[in-house]
Design an enzyme around this catalytic site. Structure first.
Site, short mmCIF file in Angstrom:
data_model
loop_
_atom_site.label_atom_id
_atom_site.label_comp_id
_atom_site.label_asym_id
_atom_site.label_seq_id
_atom_site.Cartn_x
_atom_site.Cartn_y
_atom_site.Cartn_z
N LYS A 1 -3.87 5.96 8.39
CA LYS A 1 -3.55 5.28 7.13
C LYS A 1 -2.54 6.13 6.37
O LYS A 1 -2.78 7.32 6.14
CB LYS A 1 -4.83 5.07 6.33
CG LYS A 1 -4.80 3.95 5.32
CD LYS A 1 -6.20 3.77 4.73
CE LYS A 1 -6.26 2.60 3.78
NZ LYS A 1 -7.61 2.46 3.14
O1 G3P Z 1 -9.41 1.13 0.76
C1 G3P Z 1 -8.44 0.73 -0.02
C2 G3P Z 1 -8.81 -0.18 -1.14
O2 G3P Z 1 -9.49 -1.22 -0.62
C3 G3P Z 1 -9.47 0.43 -2.33
O3 G3P Z 1 -9.66 -0.51 -3.28
O4 G3P Z 1 -9.05 -0.76 -5.68
O5 G3P Z 1 -11.41 -0.95 -4.95
O6 G3P Z 1 -10.27 1.26 -4.91
P1 G3P Z 1 -10.14 -0.20 -4.80
#
Ligand code: G3P
Length: 230
Positions: free
Chosen positions: A83
């Site tokens: 990633k």
């Molecule tokens: O893994 C990446 C992403 O899905 C993180 O999302 O915004 O909930 O931190 P968030």
């Protein structure tokens, strides 16, 4: 659309993987930082549990550092996908890693232009963060729609991965708009299960069936006559 789980928690992966609906997983430095244990052990365990692509993120800012970290992460398990956060350095690292045959998930993609550049660099996935767009009052469905509409005509093999999923409606929107993958937190998977009529219907079937004890006995006997399953 395939489902990945978005977490660094082995317990959450064990829970949702038991449903038989997972095709992969995504981690990120923030998710892993919440967990106890060695990142290598966590990543390997998640790979074994999901039996599919598991994203592990590099943290260097320069392309050379990202490539080094990416190659090391990819050696942890055959299912590891590297990633890479979107940037010019990230594009260069993605080009190099994909030319070495490694799969890359370009993360922190928030626009069609970033997705186009990501596809040119040879990434396997472009992760568009729906929740974080909504957080700043940008309509995430419009951005996802434009990304899918922009990548498709070019015949790219880069898959659109809907990330930063905050609620079940994000999942429906991602599927409706043609994303190949959605990566979903365990909490949202549990919410996706719920519907009052389903629960109500299950209870009524059970109550009606149990109102006929002879039927309950009949089914119990029917099962007991079956040869033991392997
Ligand atoms: O893994 C990446 C992403 O899905 C993180 O999302 O915004 O909930 O931190 P968030």
């Amino acid at each position: 659309m395939r489902f990945f789980i978005d977490t660094g928690s082995v317990a959450e992966v064990e829970e949702i993987a038991a449903w038989g609906i997972l095709s992969g997983a995504t981690t990120n430095p923030s998710l892993l930082a919440k967990e106890d244990g060695e990142p290598a052990d966590i990543i390997r365990r998640i790979c074994d549990l999901v039996g599919g692509p598991v994203s592990a993120e590099v943290v260097s800012d320069d392309a050379a550092g990202m490539v080094e970290e990416g190659r090391a992460l990819a050696k942890l398990h055959e299912h590891v996908v590297v990633k890479v956060p979107f940037s010019n350095e990230g594009l260069a690292a993605t080009k190099e890693l994909s030319s070495q045959g490694l799969r890359v998930n370009m993360t922190l993609v928030f626009s069609a232009n970033q997705a186009l550049l990501t596809a040119q660099a040879g990434a396997t996935y472009a992760s568009c963060f729906m929740g974080r767009l909504d957080d700043i009052s940008i309509d995430s469905s419009a951005v996802v729609e434009e990304i899918v509409a922009t990548l498709r005509p070019g015949g790219t093999t880069t898959q659109v991965l809907a990330a930063s999923i905050r609620h079940p409606e994000h999942v429906v929107t991602a599927a409706r708009l043609g994303c190949e993958v959605a990566t979903i937190p365990a909490k949202v998977f549990r919410q996706m299960l719920a519907h009052p009529l389903t629960e109500q219907g299950r209870e009524r079937f059970k109550a009606d069936w149990e109102s006929r004890p002879e039927f309950v006995e009949w089914l119990r006997e029917l099962v007991s006559k079956q040869p033991a399953s392997a």
